[in-house]
Scaffold this motif. Structure first.
Motif, PDB file in Angstrom:
ATOM      1  N   THR A  53      38.242  29.693  33.408  1.00 63.94           N
ATOM      2  CA  THR A  53      38.515  31.008  32.822  1.00 63.94           C
ATOM      3  C   THR A  53      37.986  32.138  33.708  1.00 63.94           C
ATOM      4  O   THR A  53      38.572  33.222  33.742  1.00 63.94           O
ATOM      5  N   PHE A  54      36.914  31.874  34.445  1.00 60.01           N
ATOM      6  CA  PHE A  54      36.384  32.866  35.388  1.00 60.01           C
ATOM      7  C   PHE A  54      37.469  33.266  36.383  1.00 60.01           C
ATOM      8  O   PHE A  54      37.729  34.462  36.604  1.00 60.01           O
ATOM      9  N   TYR A  55      38.122  32.285  37.000  1.00 58.70           N
ATOM     10  CA  TYR A  55      39.166  32.587  37.982  1.00 58.70           C
ATOM     11  C   TYR A  55      40.406  33.190  37.326  1.00 58.70           C
ATOM     12  O   TYR A  55      41.034  34.095  37.870  1.00 58.70           O
ATOM     13  N   GLN A  56      40.755  32.706  36.143  1.00 57.93           N
ATOM     14  CA  GLN A  56      41.930  33.248  35.462  1.00 57.93           C
ATOM     15  C   GLN A  56      41.733  34.719  35.102  1.00 57.93           C
ATOM     16  O   GLN A  56      42.681  35.502  35.171  1.00 57.93           O
ATOM     17  N   ARG A  57      40.528  35.107  34.743  1.00 61.63           N
ATOM     18  CA  ARG A  57      40.258  36.527  34.449  1.00 61.63           C
ATOM     19  C   ARG A  57      40.487  37.408  35.676  1.00 61.63           C
ATOM     20  O   ARG A  57      40.772  38.589  35.553  1.00 61.63           O
ATOM     21  N   GLY A  87      42.873  36.917  37.785  1.00 62.45           N
ATOM     22  CA  GLY A  87      44.302  36.912  38.100  1.00 62.45           C
ATOM     23  C   GLY A  87      44.808  35.648  38.768  1.00 62.45           C
ATOM     24  O   GLY A  87      45.991  35.545  39.098  1.00 62.45           O
ATOM     25  N   PHE A  88      43.950  34.663  38.987  1.00 60.36           N
ATOM     26  CA  PHE A  88      44.392  33.404  39.582  1.00 60.36           C
ATOM     27  C   PHE A  88      45.242  32.635  38.578  1.00 60.36           C
ATOM     28  O   PHE A  88      44.990  32.675  37.368  1.00 60.36           O
ATOM     29  N   ARG A  89      46.242  31.926  39.097  1.00 59.76           N
ATOM     30  CA  ARG A  89      47.127  31.110  38.263  1.00 59.76           C
ATOM     31  C   ARG A  89      47.163  29.692  38.798  1.00 59.76           C
ATOM     32  O   ARG A  89      47.114  29.471  40.003  1.00 59.76           O
ATOM     33  N   VAL A  90      47.293  28.742  37.886  1.00 54.98           N
ATOM     34  CA  VAL A  90      47.335  27.329  38.266  1.00 54.98           C
ATOM     35  C   VAL A  90      48.556  27.078  39.139  1.00 54.98           C
ATOM     36  O   VAL A  90      49.668  27.493  38.814  1.00 54.98           O
ATOM     37  N   ASP A  91      48.331  26.401  40.265  1.00 50.76           N
ATOM     38  CA  ASP A  91      49.404  26.093  41.202  1.00 50.76           C
ATOM     39  C   ASP A  91      49.708  24.595  41.214  1.00 50.76           C
ATOM     40  O   ASP A  91      50.861  24.200  41.204  1.00 50.76           O
ATOM     41  N   GLU A  95      35.262  39.393  43.845  1.00 51.17           N
ATOM     42  CA  GLU A  95      35.987  40.639  44.123  1.00 51.17           C
ATOM     43  C   GLU A  95      35.845  41.036  45.592  1.00 51.17           C
ATOM     44  O   GLU A  95      36.798  41.513  46.208  1.00 51.17           O
ATOM     45  N   THR A  96      34.664  40.830  46.160  1.00 47.28           N
ATOM     46  CA  THR A  96      34.445  41.138  47.574  1.00 47.28           C
ATOM     47  C   THR A  96      35.311  40.248  48.457  1.00 47.28           C
ATOM     48  O   THR A  96      35.946  40.723  49.410  1.00 47.28           O
ATOM     49  N   VAL A  97      35.356  38.953  48.139  1.00 48.09           N
ATOM     50  CA  VAL A  97      36.200  38.028  48.900  1.00 48.09           C
ATOM     51  C   VAL A  97      37.666  38.446  48.805  1.00 48.09           C
ATOM     52  O   VAL A  97      38.379  38.496  49.812  1.00 48.09           O
ATOM     53  N   ILE A  98      38.123  38.755  47.602  1.00 45.11           N
ATOM     54  CA  ILE A  98      39.520  39.169  47.408  1.00 45.11           C
ATOM     55  C   ILE A  98      39.816  40.414  48.226  1.00 45.11           C
ATOM     56  O   ILE A  98      40.829  40.477  48.935  1.00 45.11           O
ATOM     57  N   LEU A 100      45.995  33.196  43.925  1.00 45.28           N
ATOM     58  CA  LEU A 100      46.122  34.615  43.645  1.00 45.28           C
ATOM     59  C   LEU A 100      47.019  35.160  44.749  1.00 45.28           C
ATOM     60  O   LEU A 100      46.641  35.140  45.927  1.00 45.28           O
ATOM     61  N   GLU A 101      48.219  35.564  44.382  1.00 42.48           N
ATOM     62  CA  GLU A 101      49.186  36.067  45.359  1.00 42.48           C
ATOM     63  C   GLU A 101      49.003  37.569  45.521  1.00 42.48           C
ATOM     64  O   GLU A 101      49.045  38.307  44.551  1.00 42.48           O
TER      65      GLU A 101
END
Length: 98
Positions: free
Chosen positions: A46-50, A52-56, A20-23, A86-87
């Motif tokens: 699943t950590f990243y997907q939670r 909001g990251f999506r597979v690119d 969250e800090t990085v984001i 994460l856009e």
């Protein structure tokens, strides 16, 4: 860059706070998004997907080409890397060209 939380300190929200800090910092800097890479299965995905990251895309053979020793999780070898994005702009349409 790699970031990780020691297994003895996982499941305490430390990784989530780090990410969250990085984001937040990336958004404040004016970045349009963030990309991460992880294995094609496991808790990290699943950590990243939670968040909001999506597979690119899939980087086939990444772990085979870039690590001298095989990496196993739950008895399965990691071979390919998923790149997730994460856009920040809200535009999630696919714009890659081949």
């Amino acid at each position: 860059m790699n970031i990780a939380v020691s297994p003895s300190h996982q499941q305490r929200g430390i990784g989530t706070r780090l990410l969250e800090t990085v984001i937040d910092k990336m958004q404040e800097s004016g970045a349009k998004g963030l990309e991460v890479g992880t294995g094609t299965f496991g808790y990290q995905l699943t950590f990243y997907q939670r968040q909001g990251f999506r597979v690119d895309c899939i980087d086939k053979g990444f772990f085979l080409k870039n690590y001298p020793e095989p990496i196993f999780e739950n008895g399965v070898q990691h071979k390919d890397m998923l790149r997730l994005t994460l856009e920040f702009s809200g535009d999630t349409s696919c714009q890659r060209t081949v």
